[in-house]
Design a protein around this motif. Structure first.
Motif, PDB file in Angstrom:
ATOM      1  N   ASP A   7     -13.805   8.881  73.577  1.00  0.00           N
ATOM      2  CA  ASP A   7     -12.608   8.193  74.056  1.00  0.00           C
ATOM      3  C   ASP A   7     -11.372   9.032  73.710  1.00  0.00           C
ATOM      4  O   ASP A   7     -11.089   9.269  72.537  1.00  0.00           O
ATOM      5  N   PRO A   8     -10.626   9.504  74.705  1.00  0.00           N
ATOM      6  CA  PRO A   8      -9.465  10.360  74.431  1.00  0.00           C
ATOM      7  C   PRO A   8      -8.309   9.620  73.764  1.00  0.00           C
ATOM      8  O   PRO A   8      -7.421  10.244  73.188  1.00  0.00           O
ATOM      9  N   VAL A   9      -8.319   8.295  73.813  1.00  0.00           N
ATOM     10  CA  VAL A   9      -7.255   7.518  73.175  1.00  0.00           C
ATOM     11  C   VAL A   9      -7.447   7.476  71.662  1.00  0.00           C
ATOM     12  O   VAL A   9      -6.496   7.464  70.898  1.00  0.00           O
ATOM     13  N   PRO A 153     -18.618  14.654  68.421  1.00  0.00           N
ATOM     14  CA  PRO A 153     -18.287  13.329  67.885  1.00  0.00           C
ATOM     15  C   PRO A 153     -18.297  13.306  66.359  1.00  0.00           C
ATOM     16  O   PRO A 153     -19.173  13.890  65.725  1.00  0.00           O
ATOM     17  N   GLY A 154     -17.296  12.655  65.796  1.00  0.00           N
ATOM     18  CA  GLY A 154     -17.220  12.462  64.357  1.00  0.00           C
ATOM     19  C   GLY A 154     -17.617  11.038  64.011  1.00  0.00           C
ATOM     20  O   GLY A 154     -17.946  10.236  64.893  1.00  0.00           O
ATOM     21  N   PRO A 155     -17.576  10.686  62.731  1.00  0.00           N
ATOM     22  CA  PRO A 155     -18.007   9.357  62.316  1.00  0.00           C
ATOM     23  C   PRO A 155     -17.155   8.223  62.895  1.00  0.00           C
ATOM     24  O   PRO A 155     -17.632   7.106  63.034  1.00  0.00           O
ATOM     25  N   GLY A 156     -15.922   8.502  63.268  1.00  0.00           N
ATOM     26  CA  GLY A 156     -15.062   7.464  63.832  1.00  0.00           C
ATOM     27  C   GLY A 156     -14.992   7.496  65.347  1.00  0.00           C
ATOM     28  O   GLY A 156     -14.145   6.825  65.948  1.00  0.00           O
ATOM     29  N   ALA A 157     -15.862   8.270  65.978  1.00  0.00           N
ATOM     30  CA  ALA A 157     -15.809   8.413  67.438  1.00  0.00           C
ATOM     31  C   ALA A 157     -16.097   7.100  68.147  1.00  0.00           C
ATOM     32  O   ALA A 157     -16.954   6.320  67.733  1.00  0.00           O
TER      33      ALA A 157
END
Length: 163
Positions: A7-9, A153-157
């Motif tokens: 999600d780019p937001v 992707p990171g853990p908050g993606a």
């Protein structure tokens, strides 16, 4: 076929730009890194309109990039100086990277207007060599080319579906 994409937001770049993405904000941080602390110093160094400077300083204070520190000259009313927080000082590599990019693609034909140097700590460790930003991975591989770096992707993606 639908694929997932980040999600780019939900993006730290977007969040950072909401704080320092306006031109004057990074220039204020640049001046603070070079020792400016008082409203008048920022105003005279940058030539920014006073109302715009006040707004940008308030944004930087609210975001935690700077803090207001009261001071009072003898016989004068209390005023505030502006100091960079740890969060604000951590912007130096960002400014050095922007400077490097500008020097490479936008500098005057005579060359860059400033050179960032390794400040000598004392006579025994006097270095004074130019500083540059280097991309390095956690395994210690350094001087990575732009094409050698990718976003994952990171853990908050958060993800959005796309077709």
């Amino acid at each position: 076929m639908e694929t997932r994409r980040i999600d780019p937001v939900n993006c730290s770049v977007a969040r950072a730009l909401s704080v320092v993405g306006e031109r004057w904000s990074l220039l204020i941080v640049r001046e603070a890194l070079d020792g400016a602390r008082r409203f008048g110093e920022f105003h005279s160094r940058l030539g920014i309109a006073r109302n715009l400077l006040a707004t940008r300083l308030e944004t930087l204070v609210t975001a935690g990039v700077m803090r207001r520190v009261p001071y009072q000259e003898p016989g004068d009313r209390q005023r505030f100086a502006y100091e960079l927080t740890e969060q604000g000082r951590a912007l130096r590599p960002t400014l050095v990277a922007l400077l490097e990019w500008g020097d490479t693609y936008l500098a005057d034909p005579q060359g860059p207007s400033v050179i960032v140097r390794h400040r000598p700590v004392d006579d025994a460790s006097s270095c004074d060599e130019p500083v540059k930003v280097v991309l390095e991975c956690a395994a210690g591989h350094s001087h990575l080319a732009p094409e050698d770096v990718c976003r994952t992707p990171g853990p908050g993606a958060r993800f959005v579906e796309s077709s």
